[in-house]
Motif scaffolding. Sequence first.
Motif, PDB file in Angstrom:
ATOM      1  N   LEU A  85      27.442  39.171  42.872  1.00 22.18           N
ATOM      2  CA  LEU A  85      28.198  39.443  44.086  1.00 22.18           C
ATOM      3  C   LEU A  85      29.586  40.002  43.775  1.00 22.18           C
ATOM      4  CD1 LEU A  85      27.125  36.289  46.112  1.00 22.18           C
ATOM      5  CD2 LEU A  85      26.512  38.664  46.645  1.00 22.18           C
ATOM      6  N   SER A  86      30.191  39.564  42.679  1.00 23.00           N
ATOM      7  CA  SER A  86      31.516  40.091  42.317  1.00 23.00           C
ATOM      8  C   SER A  86      31.428  41.541  41.855  1.00 23.00           C
ATOM      9  CB  SER A  86      32.188  39.222  41.260  1.00 23.00           C
ATOM     10  OG  SER A  86      31.501  39.284  40.028  1.00 23.00           O
ATOM     11  N   ILE A  87      30.349  41.901  41.170  1.00 22.45           N
ATOM     12  CA  ILE A  87      30.148  43.308  40.776  1.00 22.45           C
ATOM     13  C   ILE A  87      30.015  44.173  42.029  1.00 22.45           C
ATOM     14  CG2 ILE A  87      28.505  44.926  39.722  1.00 22.45           C
ATOM     15  CD1 ILE A  87      27.948  42.669  37.637  1.00 22.45           C
ATOM     16  N   HIS A  88      29.240  43.718  42.986  1.00 22.15           N
ATOM     17  CA  HIS A  88      29.077  44.469  44.234  1.00 22.15           C
ATOM     18  C   HIS A  88      30.396  44.550  45.002  1.00 22.15           C
ATOM     19  CE1 HIS A  88      24.415  44.394  44.793  1.00 22.15           C
ATOM     20  NE2 HIS A  88      24.793  44.875  43.621  1.00 22.15           N
ATOM     21  N   ALA A  89      31.157  43.475  45.002  1.00 25.00           N
ATOM     22  CA  ALA A  89      32.461  43.499  45.679  1.00 25.00           C
ATOM     23  C   ALA A  89      33.378  44.529  45.025  1.00 25.00           C
ATOM     24  CB  ALA A  89      33.102  42.109  45.643  1.00 25.00           C
ATOM     25  N   ASP A  90      33.336  44.623  43.705  1.00 25.53           N
ATOM     26  CA  ASP A  90      34.149  45.602  42.989  1.00 25.53           C
ATOM     27  C   ASP A  90      33.729  47.031  43.343  1.00 25.53           C
ATOM     28  OD1 ASP A  90      36.101  46.308  40.763  1.00 25.53           O
ATOM     29  OD2 ASP A  90      34.251  47.210  39.977  1.00 25.53           O
ATOM     30  N   ILE A  91      32.424  47.277  43.414  1.00 27.05           N
ATOM     31  CA  ILE A  91      31.912  48.607  43.782  1.00 27.05           C
ATOM     32  C   ILE A  91      32.379  48.966  45.196  1.00 27.05           C
ATOM     33  CG2 ILE A  91      29.807  49.895  44.362  1.00 27.05           C
ATOM     34  CD1 ILE A  91      28.455  48.357  42.002  1.00 27.05           C
ATOM     35  N   ARG A  92      32.241  48.026  46.124  1.00 29.23           N
ATOM     36  CA  ARG A  92      32.666  48.281  47.503  1.00 29.23           C
ATOM     37  C   ARG A  92      34.177  48.556  47.583  1.00 29.23           C
ATOM     38  NH1 ARG A  92      28.675  43.804  48.647  1.00 29.23           N
ATOM     39  NH2 ARG A  92      27.043  44.724  49.948  1.00 29.23           N
ATOM     40  N   LYS A  93      34.951  47.804  46.810  1.00 31.37           N
ATOM     41  CA  LYS A  93      36.402  47.993  46.817  1.00 31.37           C
ATOM     42  C   LYS A  93      36.769  49.369  46.272  1.00 31.37           C
ATOM     43  CE  LYS A  93      40.681  46.076  44.967  1.00 31.37           C
ATOM     44  NZ  LYS A  93      41.306  45.052  44.101  1.00 31.37           N
ATOM     45  N   ARG A  94      36.153  49.772  45.156  1.00 28.09           N
ATOM     46  CA  ARG A  94      36.434  51.089  44.573  1.00 28.09           C
ATOM     47  C   ARG A  94      36.109  52.201  45.568  1.00 28.09           C
ATOM     48  NH1 ARG A  94      37.168  51.169  38.989  1.00 28.09           N
ATOM     49  NH2 ARG A  94      36.880  49.146  38.008  1.00 28.09           N
ATOM     50  N   GLN A  95      34.970  52.052  46.239  1.00 31.27           N
ATOM     51  CA  GLN A  95      34.576  53.067  47.203  1.00 31.27           C
ATOM     52  C   GLN A  95      35.545  53.118  48.379  1.00 31.27           C
ATOM     53  OE1 GLN A  95      30.504  54.185  47.740  1.00 31.27           O
ATOM     54  NE2 GLN A  95      30.654  53.336  49.795  1.00 31.27           N
ATOM     55  N   HIS A  96      35.969  51.961  48.850  1.00 35.75           N
ATOM     56  CA  HIS A  96      36.914  51.890  49.960  1.00 35.75           C
ATOM     57  C   HIS A  96      38.231  52.588  49.601  1.00 35.75           C
ATOM     58  CE1 HIS A  96      38.916  50.294  53.503  1.00 35.75           C
ATOM     59  NE2 HIS A  96      39.873  49.798  52.724  1.00 35.75           N
ATOM     60  N   VAL A  97      38.717  52.348  48.389  1.00 33.79           N
ATOM     61  CA  VAL A  97      39.968  52.971  47.946  1.00 33.79           C
ATOM     62  C   VAL A  97      39.818  54.494  47.892  1.00 33.79           C
ATOM     63  CG1 VAL A  97      41.538  53.229  45.975  1.00 33.79           C
ATOM     64  CG2 VAL A  97      40.833  50.943  46.724  1.00 33.79           C
ATOM     65  N   LEU A  98      38.691  54.976  47.375  1.00 33.49           N
ATOM     66  CA  LEU A  98      38.468  56.426  47.309  1.00 33.49           C
ATOM     67  C   LEU A  98      38.479  57.056  48.700  1.00 33.49           C
ATOM     68  CD1 LEU A  98      35.662  56.613  44.585  1.00 33.49           C
ATOM     69  CD2 LEU A  98      38.035  57.397  44.362  1.00 33.49           C
ATOM     70  N   ILE A  99      37.822  56.422  49.637  1.00 35.11           N
ATOM     71  CA  ILE A  99      37.786  56.960  51.002  1.00 35.11           C
ATOM     72  C   ILE A  99      39.173  56.892  51.646  1.00 35.11           C
ATOM     73  CG2 ILE A  99      36.825  56.606  53.310  1.00 35.11           C
ATOM     74  CD1 ILE A  99      34.172  55.850  51.880  1.00 35.11           C
ATOM     75  N   GLN A 100      39.919  55.834  51.365  1.00 37.26           N
ATOM     76  CA  GLN A 100      41.295  55.739  51.879  1.00 37.26           C
ATOM     77  C   GLN A 100      42.156  56.895  51.369  1.00 37.26           C
ATOM     78  OE1 GLN A 100      42.593  51.732  50.715  1.00 37.26           O
ATOM     79  NE2 GLN A 100      42.926  51.293  52.878  1.00 37.26           N
ATOM     80  N   ILE A 101      42.045  57.210  50.087  1.00 38.70           N
ATOM     81  CA  ILE A 101      42.831  58.311  49.509  1.00 38.70           C
ATOM     82  C   ILE A 101      42.421  59.633  50.146  1.00 38.70           C
ATOM     83  CG2 ILE A 101      43.312  59.620  47.390  1.00 38.70           C
ATOM     84  CD1 ILE A 101      42.862  56.929  45.854  1.00 38.70           C
ATOM     85  N   SER A 102      41.119  59.832  50.286  1.00 37.98           N
ATOM     86  CA  SER A 102      40.619  61.066  50.896  1.00 37.98           C
ATOM     87  C   SER A 102      41.092  61.182  52.342  1.00 37.98           C
ATOM     88  CB  SER A 102      39.091  61.095  50.818  1.00 37.98           C
ATOM     89  OG  SER A 102      38.577  62.317  51.271  1.00 37.98           O
ATOM     90  N   ASP A 103      41.004  60.085  53.079  1.00 41.62           N
ATOM     91  CA  ASP A 103      41.462  60.088  54.473  1.00 41.62           C
ATOM     92  C   ASP A 103      42.964  60.349  54.567  1.00 41.62           C
ATOM     93  OD1 ASP A 103      38.922  59.616  55.452  1.00 41.62           O
ATOM     94  OD2 ASP A 103      39.223  57.458  55.735  1.00 41.62           O
ATOM     95  N   ALA A 104      43.725  59.784  53.632  1.00 40.26           N
ATOM     96  CA  ALA A 104      45.181  59.988  53.637  1.00 40.26           C
ATOM     97  C   ALA A 104      45.529  61.458  53.425  1.00 40.26           C
ATOM     98  CB  ALA A 104      45.839  59.131  52.553  1.00 40.26           C
ATOM     99  N   TYR A 105      44.790  62.118  52.546  1.00 43.59           N
ATOM    100  CA  TYR A 105      45.039  63.555  52.335  1.00 43.59           C
ATOM    101  C   TYR A 105      44.686  64.338  53.601  1.00 43.59           C
ATOM    102  CZ  TYR A 105      44.558  68.338  50.768  1.00 43.59           C
ATOM    103  OH  TYR A 105      44.673  69.700  50.666  1.00 43.59           O
ATOM    104  N   HIS A 106      43.536  64.045  54.187  1.00 46.05           N
ATOM    105  CA  HIS A 106      43.118  64.746  55.401  1.00 46.05           C
ATOM    106  C   HIS A 106      44.104  64.534  56.549  1.00 46.05           C
ATOM    107  CE1 HIS A 106      39.106  65.222  53.491  1.00 46.05           C
ATOM    108  NE2 HIS A 106      39.052  66.288  54.268  1.00 46.05           N
ATOM    109  N   ALA A 107      44.718  63.360  56.604  1.00 42.31           N
ATOM    110  CA  ALA A 107      45.680  63.050  57.673  1.00 42.31           C
ATOM    111  C   ALA A 107      47.058  63.628  57.387  1.00 42.31           C
ATOM    112  CB  ALA A 107      45.775  61.540  57.852  1.00 42.31           C
ATOM    113  N   GLY A 108      47.245  64.210  56.197  1.00 40.54           N
ATOM    114  CA  GLY A 108      48.547  64.764  55.832  1.00 40.54           C
ATOM    115  C   GLY A 108      49.544  63.726  55.345  1.00 40.54           C
ATOM    116  N   ASP A 109      49.057  62.532  55.016  1.00 39.52           N
ATOM    117  CA  ASP A 109      49.948  61.463  54.558  1.00 39.52           C
ATOM    118  C   ASP A 109      50.333  61.607  53.089  1.00 39.52           C
ATOM    119  OD1 ASP A 109      49.837  60.346  57.086  1.00 39.52           O
ATOM    120  OD2 ASP A 109      48.170  59.020  56.584  1.00 39.52           O
ATOM    121  N   ILE A 110      49.507  62.318  52.315  1.00 39.40           N
ATOM    122  CA  ILE A 110      49.843  62.591  50.917  1.00 39.40           C
ATOM    123  C   ILE A 110      49.618  64.070  50.623  1.00 39.40           C
ATOM    124  CG2 ILE A 110      49.409  60.243  50.052  1.00 39.40           C
ATOM    125  CD1 ILE A 110      46.680  61.165  49.060  1.00 39.40           C
TER     126      ILE A 110
END
Length: 197
Positions: free
Chosen positions: A59-84
């Motif tokens: 479960l901790s391995i899966h939590a790590d995978i989900r967290k990594r994916q969430h961070v990647l999407i956050q960065i991508s969304d931030a660029y699309h929103a013009g925040d970075i």
Amino acid sequence: MTASTPKSNHDAIADNTLDASMPRHPESRLQSEWLFLYDKLPPDQWFSNDYVYKTSFWLSIHADIRKRQHVLIQISDAYHAGDIEWLEYRSQISSRINQYIFKLHQHHNIEDTGYFPQFMRMYPQLKAGFEILDRDHVHLDTLLNELQVLNSRLASSNTEDKALVEQLHQRLMDASELLSQHLTDEEDLVIPILGLN
């Protein structure tokens, strides 16, 4: 007055099917008859004192995978929103994509070559469920390979490329959608096996 007849095995199975547990999410591809271990060890017990020492590493391995994916999407969304800006986006996301891909390939390789064959030998009746997970791995490998190619282009790009960013974002979303379903289906099959054996 007639004597009541005992239920046949067929009737008992039919009654059990009506009472069978349902998986945790409505999009699950798992059949109710594959959830006999899930019935014995439902999710609200996965972290209980009796089982956590067997279940927590997966479960901790899966939590790590989900967290990594969430961070990647956050960065991508931030660029699309013009925040970075472009350079910050590129520096934040490129190495993280490499780590994300590496971790997923590593986890899937261990499952494909070790755990899943072992689990299918232990519970042959779950073979069809593990075949679904295996097909997911093949599909995910394709998405991750495409993501790696796009990320290599990003790493070597010196000028802003919005079309490339859009392609990367779409691959991340495709992987996210499949992984969300895959990880939950996998947990519903695997965690009870780990906890009960």
